[in-house]
Design a protein around this motif. Structure first.
Motif, PDB file in Angstrom:
ATOM      1  N   CYS A  25     -26.102 -20.161 -65.747  1.00  0.00           N
ATOM      2  CA  CYS A  25     -24.877 -20.757 -66.299  1.00  0.00           C
ATOM      3  C   CYS A  25     -24.538 -22.061 -65.597  1.00  0.00           C
ATOM      4  O   CYS A  25     -24.120 -23.027 -66.239  1.00  0.00           O
ATOM      5  CB  CYS A  25     -23.713 -19.781 -66.174  1.00  0.00           C
ATOM      6  SG  CYS A  25     -23.739 -18.476 -67.394  1.00  0.00           S
ATOM      7  N   ALA A  26     -24.742 -22.080 -64.283  1.00  0.00           N
ATOM      8  CA  ALA A  26     -24.470 -23.317 -63.541  1.00  0.00           C
ATOM      9  C   ALA A  26     -25.422 -24.425 -63.974  1.00  0.00           C
ATOM     10  O   ALA A  26     -25.004 -25.568 -64.189  1.00  0.00           O
ATOM     11  CB  ALA A  26     -24.598 -23.062 -62.045  1.00  0.00           C
ATOM     12  N   ILE A  27     -26.694 -24.090 -64.118  1.00  0.00           N
ATOM     13  CA  ILE A  27     -27.676 -25.089 -64.556  1.00  0.00           C
ATOM     14  C   ILE A  27     -27.370 -25.540 -65.984  1.00  0.00           C
ATOM     15  O   ILE A  27     -27.419 -26.725 -66.301  1.00  0.00           O
ATOM     16  CB  ILE A  27     -29.103 -24.534 -64.444  1.00  0.00           C
ATOM     17  CG1 ILE A  27     -29.471 -24.333 -62.972  1.00  0.00           C
ATOM     18  CG2 ILE A  27     -30.115 -25.449 -65.125  1.00  0.00           C
ATOM     19  CD1 ILE A  27     -30.756 -23.560 -62.764  1.00  0.00           C
ATOM     20  N   GLY A  28     -27.047 -24.576 -66.854  1.00  0.00           N
ATOM     21  CA  GLY A  28     -26.724 -24.906 -68.238  1.00  0.00           C
ATOM     22  C   GLY A  28     -25.499 -25.788 -68.357  1.00  0.00           C
ATOM     23  O   GLY A  28     -25.459 -26.704 -69.186  1.00  0.00           O
ATOM     24  N   THR A  29     -24.507 -25.545 -67.540  1.00  0.00           N
ATOM     25  CA  THR A  29     -23.316 -26.387 -67.549  1.00  0.00           C
ATOM     26  C   THR A  29     -23.656 -27.793 -67.071  1.00  0.00           C
ATOM     27  O   THR A  29     -23.151 -28.781 -67.611  1.00  0.00           O
ATOM     28  CB  THR A  29     -22.221 -25.773 -66.660  1.00  0.00           C
ATOM     29  OG1 THR A  29     -21.935 -24.458 -67.145  1.00  0.00           O
ATOM     30  CG2 THR A  29     -20.962 -26.595 -66.687  1.00  0.00           C
ATOM     31  N   ALA A  30     -24.524 -27.873 -66.080  1.00  0.00           N
ATOM     32  CA  ALA A  30     -24.901 -29.188 -65.547  1.00  0.00           C
ATOM     33  C   ALA A  30     -25.668 -30.016 -66.573  1.00  0.00           C
ATOM     34  O   ALA A  30     -25.494 -31.228 -66.641  1.00  0.00           O
ATOM     35  CB  ALA A  30     -25.739 -29.017 -64.285  1.00  0.00           C
ATOM     36  N   ILE A  31     -26.511 -29.359 -67.378  1.00  0.00           N
ATOM     37  CA  ILE A  31     -27.288 -30.117 -68.362  1.00  0.00           C
ATOM     38  C   ILE A  31     -26.584 -30.214 -69.713  1.00  0.00           C
ATOM     39  O   ILE A  31     -27.064 -30.912 -70.601  1.00  0.00           O
ATOM     40  CB  ILE A  31     -28.712 -29.538 -68.542  1.00  0.00           C
ATOM     41  CG1 ILE A  31     -28.682 -28.108 -69.100  1.00  0.00           C
ATOM     42  CG2 ILE A  31     -29.493 -29.604 -67.267  1.00  0.00           C
ATOM     43  CD1 ILE A  31     -30.051 -27.548 -69.446  1.00  0.00           C
ATOM     44  N   GLY A  32     -25.479 -29.494 -69.877  1.00  0.00           N
ATOM     45  CA  GLY A  32     -24.689 -29.620 -71.091  1.00  0.00           C
ATOM     46  C   GLY A  32     -25.000 -28.604 -72.173  1.00  0.00           C
ATOM     47  O   GLY A  32     -24.467 -28.700 -73.267  1.00  0.00           O
ATOM     48  N   ASN A  33     -25.852 -27.625 -71.900  1.00  0.00           N
ATOM     49  CA  ASN A  33     -26.162 -26.601 -72.888  1.00  0.00           C
ATOM     50  C   ASN A  33     -26.388 -25.284 -72.145  1.00  0.00           C
ATOM     51  O   ASN A  33     -27.439 -25.066 -71.561  1.00  0.00           O
ATOM     52  CB  ASN A  33     -27.404 -26.985 -73.689  1.00  0.00           C
ATOM     53  CG  ASN A  33     -27.574 -26.105 -74.910  1.00  0.00           C
ATOM     54  OD1 ASN A  33     -27.003 -25.030 -74.999  1.00  0.00           O
ATOM     55  ND2 ASN A  33     -28.362 -26.583 -75.854  1.00  0.00           N
ATOM     56  N   ILE A  34     -25.377 -24.412 -72.201  1.00  0.00           N
ATOM     57  CA  ILE A  34     -25.434 -23.175 -71.424  1.00  0.00           C
ATOM     58  C   ILE A  34     -26.584 -22.283 -71.882  1.00  0.00           C
ATOM     59  O   ILE A  34     -27.207 -21.604 -71.065  1.00  0.00           O
ATOM     60  CB  ILE A  34     -24.080 -22.442 -71.504  1.00  0.00           C
ATOM     61  CG1 ILE A  34     -23.021 -23.270 -70.783  1.00  0.00           C
ATOM     62  CG2 ILE A  34     -24.164 -21.060 -70.882  1.00  0.00           C
ATOM     63  CD1 ILE A  34     -21.635 -22.683 -70.823  1.00  0.00           C
ATOM     64  N   ALA A  35     -26.910 -22.282 -73.165  1.00  0.00           N
ATOM     65  CA  ALA A  35     -27.989 -21.421 -73.661  1.00  0.00           C
ATOM     66  C   ALA A  35     -29.337 -21.765 -73.023  1.00  0.00           C
ATOM     67  O   ALA A  35     -30.154 -20.881 -72.765  1.00  0.00           O
ATOM     68  CB  ALA A  35     -28.097 -21.532 -75.176  1.00  0.00           C
ATOM     69  N   TYR A  36     -29.562 -23.036 -72.753  1.00  0.00           N
ATOM     70  CA  TYR A  36     -30.822 -23.433 -72.107  1.00  0.00           C
ATOM     71  C   TYR A  36     -30.849 -23.077 -70.627  1.00  0.00           C
ATOM     72  O   TYR A  36     -31.905 -23.088 -70.010  1.00  0.00           O
ATOM     73  CB  TYR A  36     -31.072 -24.925 -72.272  1.00  0.00           C
ATOM     74  CG  TYR A  36     -31.483 -25.332 -73.665  1.00  0.00           C
ATOM     75  CD1 TYR A  36     -32.236 -24.482 -74.460  1.00  0.00           C
ATOM     76  CD2 TYR A  36     -31.107 -26.562 -74.179  1.00  0.00           C
ATOM     77  CE1 TYR A  36     -32.598 -24.849 -75.743  1.00  0.00           C
ATOM     78  CE2 TYR A  36     -31.473 -26.944 -75.465  1.00  0.00           C
ATOM     79  CZ  TYR A  36     -32.215 -26.075 -76.237  1.00  0.00           C
ATOM     80  OH  TYR A  36     -32.588 -26.448 -77.505  1.00  0.00           O
ATOM     81  N   GLY A  37     -29.712 -22.777 -70.047  1.00  0.00           N
ATOM     82  CA  GLY A  37     -29.669 -22.380 -68.646  1.00  0.00           C
ATOM     83  C   GLY A  37     -29.747 -20.881 -68.453  1.00  0.00           C
ATOM     84  O   GLY A  37     -30.350 -20.395 -67.503  1.00  0.00           O
ATOM     85  N   ILE A  38     -29.129 -20.108 -69.375  1.00  0.00           N
ATOM     86  CA  ILE A  38     -29.078 -18.658 -69.211  1.00  0.00           C
ATOM     87  C   ILE A  38     -30.463 -18.030 -69.360  1.00  0.00           C
ATOM     88  O   ILE A  38     -30.827 -17.148 -68.574  1.00  0.00           O
ATOM     89  CB  ILE A  38     -28.074 -18.038 -70.203  1.00  0.00           C
ATOM     90  CG1 ILE A  38     -26.662 -18.440 -69.802  1.00  0.00           C
ATOM     91  CG2 ILE A  38     -28.193 -16.520 -70.217  1.00  0.00           C
ATOM     92  CD1 ILE A  38     -25.601 -17.946 -70.747  1.00  0.00           C
ATOM     93  N   ALA A  39     -31.240 -18.465 -70.331  1.00  0.00           N
ATOM     94  CA  ALA A  39     -32.557 -17.853 -70.553  1.00  0.00           C
ATOM     95  C   ALA A  39     -33.476 -17.968 -69.340  1.00  0.00           C
ATOM     96  O   ALA A  39     -34.021 -16.958 -68.887  1.00  0.00           O
ATOM     97  CB  ALA A  39     -33.211 -18.455 -71.793  1.00  0.00           C
ATOM     98  N   PRO A  40     -33.643 -19.150 -68.749  1.00  0.00           N
ATOM     99  CA  PRO A  40     -34.459 -19.205 -67.525  1.00  0.00           C
ATOM    100  C   PRO A  40     -33.813 -18.447 -66.367  1.00  0.00           C
ATOM    101  O   PRO A  40     -34.512 -17.892 -65.530  1.00  0.00           O
ATOM    102  CB  PRO A  40     -34.552 -20.688 -67.196  1.00  0.00           C
ATOM    103  CG  PRO A  40     -34.190 -21.395 -68.435  1.00  0.00           C
ATOM    104  CD  PRO A  40     -33.299 -20.489 -69.208  1.00  0.00           C
ATOM    105  N   GLY A  41     -32.487 -18.408 -66.323  1.00  0.00           N
ATOM    106  CA  GLY A  41     -31.800 -17.656 -65.275  1.00  0.00           C
ATOM    107  C   GLY A  41     -32.106 -16.170 -65.345  1.00  0.00           C
ATOM    108  O   GLY A  41     -32.348 -15.523 -64.328  1.00  0.00           O
ATOM    109  N   VAL A  42     -32.103 -15.617 -66.555  1.00  0.00           N
ATOM    110  CA  VAL A  42     -32.455 -14.205 -66.728  1.00  0.00           C
ATOM    111  C   VAL A  42     -33.911 -13.977 -66.332  1.00  0.00           C
ATOM    112  O   VAL A  42     -34.238 -12.999 -65.648  1.00  0.00           O
ATOM    113  CB  VAL A  42     -32.196 -13.749 -68.184  1.00  0.00           C
ATOM    114  CG1 VAL A  42     -32.776 -12.377 -68.440  1.00  0.00           C
ATOM    115  CG2 VAL A  42     -30.712 -13.746 -68.477  1.00  0.00           C
ATOM    116  N   ALA A  43     -34.792 -14.873 -66.733  1.00  0.00           N
ATOM    117  CA  ALA A  43     -36.209 -14.730 -66.382  1.00  0.00           C
ATOM    118  C   ALA A  43     -36.410 -14.781 -64.869  1.00  0.00           C
ATOM    119  O   ALA A  43     -37.185 -13.983 -64.311  1.00  0.00           O
ATOM    120  CB  ALA A  43     -37.022 -15.830 -67.061  1.00  0.00           C
ATOM    121  N   ILE A  44     -35.715 -15.680 -64.207  1.00  0.00           N
ATOM    122  CA  ILE A  44     -35.813 -15.765 -62.749  1.00  0.00           C
ATOM    123  C   ILE A  44     -35.259 -14.494 -62.113  1.00  0.00           C
ATOM    124  O   ILE A  44     -35.840 -13.958 -61.165  1.00  0.00           O
ATOM    125  CB  ILE A  44     -35.081 -17.022 -62.235  1.00  0.00           C
ATOM    126  CG1 ILE A  44     -35.849 -18.274 -62.656  1.00  0.00           C
ATOM    127  CG2 ILE A  44     -34.900 -16.984 -60.724  1.00  0.00           C
ATOM    128  CD1 ILE A  44     -35.080 -19.556 -62.452  1.00  0.00           C
TER     129      ILE A  44
END
Length: 57
Positions: A25-44
């Motif tokens: 969520c933090a990464i997604g917020t930083a890049i402007g699209n939370i969906a693109y941050g949550i998926a890699p976050g779950v994988a990690i």
């Protein structure tokens, strides 16, 4: 006589998935699209959870 409860989380996979989602969520917020941050976050989170659970056994 009862022993004191363990302070370690019992389900480390769920713990690491939650940490991964928070980081995602933090990464997604930083890049402007939370969906693109949550998926890699779950994988990690799943990867770290699998490694830690494998190390415990």
């Amino acid at each position: 006589m009862r022993s004191p409860p363990s302070k370690k989380p019992k389900n480390l996979m769920a713990f690491w998935i939650c940490i991964g989602v928070a980081i995602g969520c933090a990464i997604g917020t930083a890049i402007g699209n939370i969906a693109y941050g949550i998926a890699p976050g779950v994988a990690i989170g799943i990867a770290i959870g699998a490694l830690t659970s494998k190390a415990r056994h």
